[in-house]
Design an enzyme around this catalytic site. Structure first.
Site, PDB file in Angstrom:
ATOM      1  N   GLY A 160     -20.662-122.934  26.310  1.00  0.00           N
ATOM      2  CA  GLY A 160     -21.104-122.721  27.680  1.00  0.00           C
ATOM      3  C   GLY A 160     -20.308-123.556  28.660  1.00  0.00           C
ATOM      4  N   CYS A 161     -20.404-123.212  29.937  1.00  0.00           N
ATOM      5  CA  CYS A 161     -19.599-123.911  30.946  1.00  0.00           C
ATOM      6  C   CYS A 161     -20.044-125.366  31.118  1.00  0.00           C
ATOM      7  CB  CYS A 161     -19.621-123.149  32.269  1.00  0.00           C
ATOM      8  SG  CYS A 161     -21.272-122.761  32.881  1.00  0.00           S
ATOM      9  N   PHE A 162     -21.348-125.592  31.323  1.00  0.00           N
ATOM     10  CA  PHE A 162     -21.840-126.971  31.384  1.00  0.00           C
ATOM     11  C   PHE A 162     -21.554-127.686  30.065  1.00  0.00           C
ATOM     12  CE2 PHE A 162     -25.126-126.384  34.929  1.00  0.00           C
ATOM     13  CZ  PHE A 162     -24.498-127.273  35.782  1.00  0.00           C
TER      14      PHE A 162
END
Length: 350
Positions: A160-162
């Site tokens: 995921g991005c985070f």
């Protein structure tokens, strides 16, 4: 080597960014841009920047017989969370029928296969996973630590991005004696996807700044998983995500007490040594900046300490290193290519 690809969910921000990258990849062949909602419309209607570069129309459904002609078939799933998990058994059957099940490389952008435990998945995402028997087939593809596993992978779960930003900040601490870490990170509105929502609507967000999903963001589970895989024991971190008035980018700040035997200089050296072979990690002197990494696959880190307090900061483009760029980096590794292929793109600043 030439690979041919199908991009499912190509109408969204991540899918569009991936199409842009594939257009410039030296080994990329044919591309099927698939979108149920955009089927039959020119790709540039959803992604105006591609006009003149990719003038084909969206496919309503993949043509597996066409992909089967490729020596190196690739499928990217840039769909919403939950979609691929519902579809995967049927997709695997379709690939078997087309004769490509054992050859096709699948790269998933969603959170559907980043975890390896159905109970942890249900707690993180609030629903039961429809096909947990496929968990073991996927490699969680953080290239900075899982490079060798990715090289032999056929089913790839893109972080995921985070989680990407947090992984880069926290992984060097996995084997150190760090008891508690406070993490805050701010993201741009594109991270919420192309479908308008009250939290991403420009008048609501442009002059505002707020926290959300405090201490319960779904990406915490995948970060905890990879930290444990890298040897972390009793590693506790508290994550507070924030909604920032920008379109792209993530800025993460990680705070902790310096481990015994470490000072500022040694901590910086530790991080630099950890990432000495990382193709897309660079270090800033004072603070990373979001603007210089936008449009690139680069992650910029900075390490600071004063007394016993230490801070690690990370800036990435959520649609690039946090999504489409990292997905292509992982595909490069899986195909045995230079992981920088198609990604030698400098950030745009100003």
């Amino acid at each position: 080597m030439v690979f041919d690809s199908v991009v499912i969910g190509a109408g969204g921000y991540g899918g569009g960014e991936l199409l842009r990258l594939l257009m410039g990849h030296p080994n990329s062949g044919s591309i099927q841009a698939v979108s149920r909602s955009q089927g039959g419309k020119p790709v540039y209607t959803a992604h105006p920047g591609l006009k003149g570069f990719m003038d084909q129309a969206f496919h309503e459904a993949p043509d597996w017989a066409e992909l089967a002609k490729s020596e190196h078939p690739v499928v990217f799933s840039a769909q919403a969370h939950g979609d691929l998990a519902q579809q995967l058994p049927d997709l695997e059957a379709a690939w078997a029928k087309a004769g490509i099940q054992d050859r096709v490389i699948l790269v998933d952008f969603s959170g559907d296969f980043r975890l390896d435990d159905a109970g942890v998945f249900e707690k993180a995402y609030g629903k039961t996973h429809p096909c947990p028997e496929y968990f073991s087939k996927f490699v969680y593809a953080c290239p900075e630590v899982n490079r060798e596993a990715i090289r032999s992978a056929k089913r790839i779960a893109n972080p995921g991005c985070f989680a990407t930003a947090l992984n880069l900040a926290l992984l060097p601490l996995a084997k150190l004696e760090v008891s508690f870490v406070a993490v805050s990170a701010a993201t741009g509105s594109s991270g919420s996807g192309v479908k308008p929502q009250s939290g991403t609507h420009h008048p609501e967000r442009a002059q505002d700044y707020k926290a959300y999903k405090v201490l319960k963001h779904q990406h915490c589970s995948e970060v905890s998983r990879i930290l444990a895989d890298q040897g972390a024991k009793d590693f506790n971190f508290a994550f507070v995500p924030h909604s920032a008035p920008m379109v792209r980018g993530i800025f993460a700040t990680v705070q902790f007490e310096l481990p015994q035997g470490f000072d500022a200089h040694r901590l910086r050296e530790h991080y630099q040594a950890f990432y000495k072979d990382a193709a897309f990690v660079r270090f800033a002197q004072e603070s990373p900046r979001v603007a210089p990494v936008l449009g690139s696959n680069m992650a910029e880190l900075a390490v600071q300490a004063d007394g016993r307090s230490a801070v690690v900061m990370v800036a990435i483009d959520n649609l690039m290193k946090g999504m489409a760029g990292q997905a292509l980096q992982n595909l490069n590794l899986a195909l045995g290519l230079d992981e920088r292929a198609g990604l030698k793109i400098a950030g745009r600043c100003p």
